[in-house]
Scaffold this active site. Sequence first.
Site, short mmCIF file in Angstrom:
data_model
loop_
_atom_site.label_atom_id
_atom_site.label_comp_id
_atom_site.label_asym_id
_atom_site.label_seq_id
_atom_site.Cartn_x
_atom_site.Cartn_y
_atom_site.Cartn_z
N ASP A 13 0.87 -1.16 0.00
CA ASP A 13 0.00 0.00 0.00
C ASP A 13 0.92 1.22 0.00
O ASP A 13 2.12 1.11 0.30
CB ASP A 13 -0.89 -0.04 1.26
CG ASP A 13 -1.70 1.22 1.44
OD1 ASP A 13 -2.39 1.62 0.49
OD2 ASP A 13 -1.61 1.82 2.53
N ASP A 15 -0.13 5.09 1.01
CA ASP A 15 -0.36 6.05 2.09
C ASP A 15 -0.43 5.35 3.45
O ASP A 15 -1.29 4.50 3.67
CB ASP A 15 -1.68 6.81 1.85
CG ASP A 15 -1.66 7.55 0.52
OD1 ASP A 15 -0.84 8.47 0.38
OD2 ASP A 15 -2.45 7.19 -0.38
N ASP A 169 -1.67 -0.78 6.09
CA ASP A 169 -1.85 -0.09 7.36
C ASP A 169 -3.32 0.17 7.68
O ASP A 169 -3.62 0.75 8.72
CB ASP A 169 -1.11 1.26 7.35
CG ASP A 169 -1.82 2.27 6.48
OD1 ASP A 169 -2.14 3.36 6.99
OD2 ASP A 169 -2.09 1.97 5.31
#
Length: 195
Positions: A13, A15, A169
């Site tokens: 991922d 961001d 996250d």
Amino acid sequence: MSRYDKYEALIFDLDGTLLDSMPAHFAAWQQTATDFGFEVDESWYHSRGGSPTILTAQTLVKELGLAIEPQTLADHKTQSFKHLMEAHLEQLPFVEVAKRYAGKKPMAVGTGTLTDIAARMLEKSGLLHLFDHVVGADQVSAHKPAPDTFLHCAQLMNVSPEKCLVFEDAIFGIDAAAAAGMDVIDVRVTDVGLD
């Protein structure tokens, strides 16, 4: 031997996983909210982590009863983010995993950010060259928590999903990896573990 060695490909991922760009995203939503005369709460925004801009815009319009086209909100937020992002591109610890395996394993970025913006963020932070593919929100019709983003990454790398490891996250992304049949590392609660 690293715990990552058994996987044929790695998917990251963007961001909150590779770059600490979430403050810029929130600032862009705050600017958009101010410009259109409503407010966004930081805790609400963080609950949307991993959601593409257009889905967040659709949710805002629905929840707040806004008389604004979601695409108008999304476009405004995207333009605001482009102006803010370069001040918020701090590399996060799992960048070290990408650096270790660059050129040794196929690697992709699978993100809810639009592809051109994601590529620009990676380029500005000196990371773009590490990755074979960048898959953004504009490349799939179903976004996280649907598995499409990560499945498209696997397809581009020509690696079966069960041989891919995802770094995430956000709950939406963790759910997407599970739906894709991939193992996932929650970077919020796991150390980098390269030793």
